[in-house]
Design a protein around this motif. Structure first.
Motif, PDB file in Angstrom:
ATOM      1  N   LEU A   1      -0.217  -1.939   8.017  1.00  0.00           N
ATOM      2  CA  LEU A   1       0.696  -2.432   9.057  1.00  0.00           C
ATOM      3  C   LEU A   1      -0.020  -3.374  10.016  1.00  0.00           C
ATOM      4  CD1 LEU A   1       2.593   0.892   9.863  1.00  0.00           C
ATOM      5  CD2 LEU A   1       3.519  -1.096   8.657  1.00  0.00           C
ATOM      6  N   ASP A   2      -1.230  -3.001  10.415  1.00  0.00           N
ATOM      7  CA  ASP A   2      -1.998  -3.844  11.338  1.00  0.00           C
ATOM      8  C   ASP A   2      -2.301  -5.209  10.725  1.00  0.00           C
ATOM      9  OD1 ASP A   2      -1.976  -1.863  13.226  1.00  0.00           O
ATOM     10  OD2 ASP A   2      -4.005  -1.129  12.784  1.00  0.00           O
ATOM     11  N   ALA A   3      -2.407  -5.246   9.394  1.00  0.00           N
ATOM     12  CA  ALA A   3      -2.693  -6.503   8.698  1.00  0.00           C
ATOM     13  C   ALA A   3      -1.435  -7.329   8.456  1.00  0.00           C
ATOM     14  CB  ALA A   3      -3.391  -6.229   7.373  1.00  0.00           C
ATOM     15  N   GLY A   4      -0.287  -6.813   8.916  1.00  0.00           N
ATOM     16  CA  GLY A   4       0.971  -7.528   8.734  1.00  0.00           C
ATOM     17  C   GLY A   4       1.568  -7.370   7.360  1.00  0.00           C
ATOM     18  N   GLY A   5       1.139  -6.339   6.626  1.00  0.00           N
ATOM     19  CA  GLY A   5       1.624  -6.134   5.272  1.00  0.00           C
ATOM     20  C   GLY A   5       2.682  -5.055   5.178  1.00  0.00           C
ATOM     21  N   LYS A   6       3.053  -4.745   3.947  1.00  0.00           N
ATOM     22  CA  LYS A   6       4.056  -3.706   3.678  1.00  0.00           C
ATOM     23  C   LYS A   6       3.358  -2.441   3.196  1.00  0.00           C
ATOM     24  CE  LYS A   6       8.048  -6.624   2.612  1.00  0.00           C
ATOM     25  NZ  LYS A   6       8.778  -6.170   3.805  1.00  0.00           N
ATOM     26  N   THR A   7       3.962  -1.314   3.502  1.00  0.00           N
ATOM     27  CA  THR A   7       3.436  -0.040   3.041  1.00  0.00           C
ATOM     28  C   THR A   7       4.593   0.904   2.761  1.00  0.00           C
ATOM     29  OG1 THR A   7       1.909   1.778   3.555  1.00  0.00           O
ATOM     30  CG2 THR A   7       3.117   0.820   5.409  1.00  0.00           C
ATOM     31  N   VAL A   8       4.368   1.825   1.828  1.00  0.00           N
ATOM     32  CA  VAL A   8       5.377   2.806   1.429  1.00  0.00           C
ATOM     33  C   VAL A   8       4.782   4.193   1.605  1.00  0.00           C
ATOM     34  CG1 VAL A   8       6.686   3.765  -0.519  1.00  0.00           C
ATOM     35  CG2 VAL A   8       6.557   1.285  -0.191  1.00  0.00           C
ATOM     36  N   ALA A   9       5.503   5.069   2.297  1.00  0.00           N
ATOM     37  CA  ALA A   9       5.077   6.455   2.485  1.00  0.00           C
ATOM     38  C   ALA A   9       5.960   7.357   1.639  1.00  0.00           C
ATOM     39  CB  ALA A   9       5.175   6.847   3.951  1.00  0.00           C
ATOM     40  N   VAL A  10       5.348   8.154   0.774  1.00  0.00           N
ATOM     41  CA  VAL A  10       6.078   9.088  -0.080  1.00  0.00           C
ATOM     42  C   VAL A  10       5.853  10.487   0.481  1.00  0.00           C
ATOM     43  CG1 VAL A  10       6.456   9.912  -2.428  1.00  0.00           C
ATOM     44  CG2 VAL A  10       5.653   7.569  -2.051  1.00  0.00           C
ATOM     45  N   LEU A  11       6.945  11.154   0.840  1.00  0.00           N
ATOM     46  CA  LEU A  11       6.847  12.429   1.545  1.00  0.00           C
ATOM     47  C   LEU A  11       6.994  13.630   0.614  1.00  0.00           C
ATOM     48  CD1 LEU A  11       9.024  11.736   4.736  1.00  0.00           C
ATOM     49  CD2 LEU A  11       6.641  11.119   4.273  1.00  0.00           C
ATOM     50  N   GLY A  12       6.405  14.741   1.046  1.00  0.00           N
ATOM     51  CA  GLY A  12       6.614  16.018   0.379  1.00  0.00           C
ATOM     52  C   GLY A  12       7.668  16.835   1.105  1.00  0.00           C
ATOM     53  N   SER A  13       8.390  16.193   1.991  1.00  0.00           N
ATOM     54  CA  SER A  13       9.500  16.784   2.735  1.00  0.00           C
ATOM     55  C   SER A  13      10.650  15.781   2.685  1.00  0.00           C
ATOM     56  CB  SER A  13       9.085  17.052   4.183  1.00  0.00           C
ATOM     57  OG  SER A  13       8.652  15.840   4.798  1.00  0.00           O
TER      58      SER A  13
ATOM     59  N   LEU B   1       4.413   6.827  13.242  1.00  0.00           N
ATOM     60  CA  LEU B   1       3.895   6.015  12.138  1.00  0.00           C
ATOM     61  C   LEU B   1       4.962   5.847  11.058  1.00  0.00           C
ATOM     62  CD1 LEU B   1       1.599   4.540  10.668  1.00  0.00           C
ATOM     63  CD2 LEU B   1       0.817   6.771   9.827  1.00  0.00           C
ATOM     64  N   ALA B   2       5.715   6.913  10.774  1.00  0.00           N
ATOM     65  CA  ALA B   2       6.774   6.832   9.766  1.00  0.00           C
ATOM     66  C   ALA B   2       7.831   5.806  10.170  1.00  0.00           C
ATOM     67  CB  ALA B   2       7.424   8.201   9.568  1.00  0.00           C
ATOM     68  N   GLU B   3       8.154   5.744  11.456  1.00  0.00           N
ATOM     69  CA  GLU B   3       9.122   4.748  11.931  1.00  0.00           C
ATOM     70  C   GLU B   3       8.606   3.331  11.699  1.00  0.00           C
ATOM     71  OE1 GLU B   3       9.938   5.610  16.002  1.00  0.00           O
ATOM     72  OE2 GLU B   3      10.877   7.557  15.579  1.00  0.00           O
ATOM     73  N   ALA B   4       7.316   3.135  11.946  1.00  0.00           N
ATOM     74  CA  ALA B   4       6.716   1.810  11.727  1.00  0.00           C
ATOM     75  C   ALA B   4       6.700   1.461  10.242  1.00  0.00           C
ATOM     76  CB  ALA B   4       5.302   1.782  12.295  1.00  0.00           C
ATOM     77  N   VAL B   5       6.426   2.456   9.402  1.00  0.00           N
ATOM     78  CA  VAL B   5       6.431   2.232   7.950  1.00  0.00           C
ATOM     79  C   VAL B   5       7.833   1.837   7.489  1.00  0.00           C
ATOM     80  CG1 VAL B   5       6.170   3.351   5.704  1.00  0.00           C
ATOM     81  CG2 VAL B   5       4.455   3.736   7.484  1.00  0.00           C
ATOM     82  N   ALA B   6       8.848   2.560   7.962  1.00  0.00           N
ATOM     83  CA  ALA B   6      10.223   2.253   7.558  1.00  0.00           C
ATOM     84  C   ALA B   6      10.641   0.855   8.004  1.00  0.00           C
ATOM     85  CB  ALA B   6      11.182   3.298   8.127  1.00  0.00           C
ATOM     86  N   ALA B   7      10.084   0.389   9.115  1.00  0.00           N
ATOM     87  CA  ALA B   7      10.422  -0.949   9.630  1.00  0.00           C
ATOM     88  C   ALA B   7       9.688  -2.056   8.883  1.00  0.00           C
ATOM     89  CB  ALA B   7      10.096  -1.027  11.120  1.00  0.00           C
ATOM     90  N   ASN B   8       8.628  -1.701   8.158  1.00  0.00           N
ATOM     91  CA  ASN B   8       7.824  -2.707   7.470  1.00  0.00           C
ATOM     92  C   ASN B   8       7.525  -2.289   6.025  1.00  0.00           C
ATOM     93  OD1 ASN B   8       6.794  -4.678   9.781  1.00  0.00           O
ATOM     94  ND2 ASN B   8       6.750  -2.589  10.584  1.00  0.00           N
TER      95      ASN B   8
ATOM     96  N   VAL C   1       0.844  -1.186   0.000  1.00  0.00           N
ATOM     97  CA  VAL C   1       0.000   0.000   0.000  1.00  0.00           C
ATOM     98  C   VAL C   1       0.887   1.246   0.000  1.00  0.00           C
ATOM     99  CG1 VAL C   1      -1.692   1.336   1.315  1.00  0.00           C
ATOM    100  CG2 VAL C   1      -1.903  -1.156   1.152  1.00  0.00           C
ATOM    101  N   VAL C   2       0.699   2.102  -0.995  1.00  0.00           N
ATOM    102  CA  VAL C   2       1.483   3.329  -1.136  1.00  0.00           C
ATOM    103  C   VAL C   2       0.589   4.525  -0.846  1.00  0.00           C
ATOM    104  CG1 VAL C   2       2.894   4.736  -2.688  1.00  0.00           C
ATOM    105  CG2 VAL C   2       2.916   2.236  -2.898  1.00  0.00           C
ATOM    106  N   SER C   3       1.068   5.435  -0.012  1.00  0.00           N
ATOM    107  CA  SER C   3       0.302   6.646   0.271  1.00  0.00           C
ATOM    108  C   SER C   3       1.270   7.746   0.694  1.00  0.00           C
ATOM    109  CB  SER C   3      -0.766   6.382   1.343  1.00  0.00           C
ATOM    110  OG  SER C   3      -1.764   7.379   1.315  1.00  0.00           O
ATOM    111  N   GLY C   4       0.716   8.885   1.149  1.00  0.00           N
ATOM    112  CA  GLY C   4       1.544  10.059   1.360  1.00  0.00           C
ATOM    113  C   GLY C   4       1.781  10.478   2.790  1.00  0.00           C
ATOM    114  N   LEU C   5       1.417   9.646   3.770  1.00  0.00           N
ATOM    115  CA  LEU C   5       1.655   9.901   5.195  1.00  0.00           C
ATOM    116  C   LEU C   5       0.985  11.198   5.674  1.00  0.00           C
ATOM    117  CD1 LEU C   5       3.348   8.192   7.320  1.00  0.00           C
ATOM    118  CD2 LEU C   5       4.941  10.104   7.293  1.00  0.00           C
TER     119      LEU C   5
END
Length: 366
Positions: A156-168, A181-188, A139-143
């Motif tokens: 993340l709760d479903a045990g899957g992977k996600t990618v956050a694309v930042l504007g910073s 949340l960003a730390e959790a995304v980076a870990a998974n 799942v890709v989104s913008g945080l």
């Protein structure tokens, strides 16, 4: 330290487009050589005028800090650069990745929507994101606040992977409330940005960020969006990149889905469950299987006829601001070629929205 990477990082701070970087490589052979010779043409090139020794030194320090902080810098020539993103018309020349770069190569689906949400939108975002994650999609989104946050958290709760694309920058998470949340995304999965490590969340960064969200993804799902939501820009980029666009219908009396319904009228796919998304993905997977090897992979499948001119006008206005910018700077900040921008700038000027000033500067009227 890789001198070429430092030279690219320095160019990236100047918002040099991939096309501009490739021109320098063709002319000078290496970016290090370009930094030695190209600034001599400062009288004829605004980019050359900004290529100063202090900027190059900042690029070197940026590269050193990235290495210290465990941030992977992915130039467009690196084989680990995501193939789908590399196939779009204006890909970033450099990506900063915090986490697992392999997450960028999975079957990615963009899930986007407004910051202001309803219970219906949050529930739908969480349900669809969790179902996609359980089926092995990234799942890709913008945080951002709202729908983005729901999508990342549900994956993340479903045990899957996600990618956050930042504007910073990846070391300056915005909004600050989403740092954990960003730390959790980076870990998974991965936290990604095309902007320097500590870049501020400048307004014009976000439309650029949106093209990366869609560019990484096989399809974009607009969960809940008002008429002025930035999620609609992401949908426009997706259609332009030849990717599928889905939208979730919502209540007609609240305004929360007022941007989704026009998308559906213009050809976006209706999505009510993850099965609706999967039904259209097999063809897309085959189409983009060799995306990194074929520049013509984009634009072959554009089923949604969105208001692209409207999205581009908004992109131009946010890039120029009231301070103004010339054509070269607008090209760098929006990723749009000059031949696309000029007719739109003329329209905006005739409508009294934009003024053209001395030196070819375009600025919004106050």
């Amino acid at each position: 330290m890789d001198g070429e990477l430092a030279a690219l990082a320095a160019l990236n701070t100047l918002y040099a487009s991939r096309a501009a970087v490739e021109r320098l490589l063709r002319e000078y052979g290496t970016l290090e050589a370009a930094w030695e010779e190209f600034p001599a043409r400062r009288d004829s090139s605004p980019l050359a005028a900004r290529m100063t020794p202090s900027v190059l030194e900042a690029g070197r320090k940026e590269t050193e800090e990235a290495e210290r902080r465990g941030v992977l810098m992915l130039p467009f020539w690196d084989p680990r650069y995501p193939r789908l993103l590399g196939a779009i018309a204006n890909p970033p020349p450099l990506l900063y990745v915090l986490g697992d770069a392999e997450a960028l190569h999975g079957n990615c689906i963009a899930m986007v929507g407004s910051r202001t949400t309803s219970f219906y939108g949050r529930r739908a975002a969480a349900g669809l994101s969790a179902a996609l994650a359980e089926r092995g999609y990234t799942v890709v989104s913008g945080l951002a606040r709202g729908i983005d946050r729901e999508c990342h958290a549900a994956a993340l709760d479903a045990g899957g992977k996600t990618v956050a694309v930042l504007g910073s920058g990846v070391l300056r998470v915005y909004p600050k409330e989403n740092e954990q949340l960003a730390e959790a995304v980076a870990a998974n999965g991965a936290v990604v940005s095309e902007f320097p490590l500590r870049a501020k969340p400048v307004r014009f960064h976000f439309p650029r960020r949106n093209r990366v969200i869609s560019g990484l993804s096989l399809a974009t799902v607009v969960v809940e969006a008002g008429r002025r939501s930035g999620a609609l820009i992401t949908a426009t980029w997706a259609a332009e990149q030849g990717r599928e666009v889905f939208a979730l219908p919502g209540p007609v009396d609240t305004g929360f889905s007022a941007g989704c319904h026009p998308l559906l009228r213009e050809g976006a796919r209706v999505v009510e469950s993850v099965e609706d998304i999967e039904a259209d993905l097999s063809g897309l997977k085959a189409l983009f299987a060799g995306a990194g090897d074929a520049a013509g992979a984009t634009g072959e499948k554009a089923p949604v006829m969105l208001d692209r001119a409207g999205a581009r006008r908004k992109l131009l206005l946010e890039a120029m601001g009231y301070g103004g910018a010339d054509i070269e700077k607008l090209e760098e900040q929006t990723g749009l070629p000059a031949e696309t921008m000029l007719p739109l700038l003329m329209e905006l000027e005739l409508e009294g929205i934009v003024a053209r000033k001395a030196g070819g500067i375009y600025a919004r009227r106050k």
